[in-house]
Design a protein around this motif. Structure first.
Motif, short mmCIF file in Angstrom:
data_model
loop_
_atom_site.label_atom_id
_atom_site.label_comp_id
_atom_site.label_asym_id
_atom_site.label_seq_id
_atom_site.Cartn_x
_atom_site.Cartn_y
_atom_site.Cartn_z
N SER A 1 -0.87 3.05 -2.18
CA SER A 1 -0.63 2.16 -3.32
C SER A 1 -0.58 2.97 -4.62
CB SER A 1 -1.75 1.13 -3.40
OG SER A 1 -1.61 0.32 -4.54
N MET A 2 0.28 2.54 -5.53
CA MET A 2 0.35 3.11 -6.88
C MET A 2 0.36 1.94 -7.85
SD MET A 2 3.45 5.82 -6.20
CE MET A 2 3.31 6.65 -7.78
N GLY A 3 -0.14 2.17 -9.05
CA GLY A 3 -0.11 1.08 -9.99
C GLY A 3 -0.77 1.40 -11.31
N VAL B 1 1.95 -1.46 -6.58
CA VAL B 1 3.09 -1.52 -5.67
C VAL B 1 2.79 -0.62 -4.48
CG1 VAL B 1 4.30 0.26 -7.02
CG2 VAL B 1 5.60 -1.19 -5.45
N THR B 2 3.06 -1.13 -3.29
CA THR B 2 2.81 -0.37 -2.07
C THR B 2 4.00 0.54 -1.75
OG1 THR B 2 3.79 -2.01 -0.63
CG2 THR B 2 1.47 -2.30 -1.17
N THR B 3 3.83 1.36 -0.74
CA THR B 3 4.90 2.25 -0.31
C THR B 3 6.15 1.45 0.06
OG1 THR B 3 3.26 3.79 0.56
CG2 THR B 3 5.52 4.08 1.31
N HIS C 1 -2.84 4.74 -11.57
CA HIS C 1 -3.74 4.83 -10.41
C HIS C 1 -2.93 5.08 -9.14
CE1 HIS C 1 -5.59 2.80 -6.87
NE2 HIS C 1 -6.65 3.50 -7.27
N GLY C 2 -3.49 5.89 -8.27
CA GLY C 2 -2.86 6.11 -6.98
C GLY C 2 -3.90 6.20 -5.88
N THR C 3 -3.59 5.64 -4.72
CA THR C 3 -4.41 5.82 -3.53
C THR C 3 -3.70 6.86 -2.68
OG1 THR C 3 -5.10 3.51 -3.65
CG2 THR C 3 -5.51 4.67 -1.59
#
Length: 121
Positions: A33-35, A51-53, A96-98
């Motif tokens: 996820s990024m956002g 937003v997901t991949t 932010h990023g996972t």
């Protein structure tokens, strides 16, 4: 090591628009996820949009219909188009990023340094 670098903040009048960009670099195995989160003075950090991949998006109720979050997987980048900005949108916005790295294959949270968005006449 992973770096998230934001750009695009600034001062805008109510009703105006801004576009935030964030590029992620480093020893990246995969980005999930990024956002974007934001934190106003005296308030807790809150999710704005993610937003997901696969491209699925999630928005805070306060920004639905005004903000659009998108990502470019080839560039490891995430964007936030903010339209019809209101004074209550004033905050520091954090990318932010996972992310999983080659060193640590399990995903964890990474943050940018933040960019100020001020909506004022």
């Amino acid at each position: 090591q992973v770096q998230l670098v934001e750009s695009g903040g600034g001062l805008v009048q109510p009703g105006g628009s801004l576009r935030l960009s964030c590029t992620i670099s480093g020893d990246i195995f995969s980005i999930y996820s990024m956002g974007w989160y934001r934190q106003a003075p005296g308030k807790q950090r809150e999710l704005v949009a993610s937003v997901t991949t696969g491209g699925s998006t999630n928005y805070a109720d306060s920004v639905k219909g005004r903000f659009t979050c998108s990502r470019d997987n080839a560039k490891n980048a995430v964007y936030l188009q903010m339209d019809d900005l209101k004074p209550q949108d004033t905050a520091v916005y954090y990318c932010h990023g996972t992310i999983a790295t080659f060193e640590v294959l399990t995903e964890r949270d990474y943050w940018g340094q933040g960019t100020q968005v001020t909506v004022s006449s």
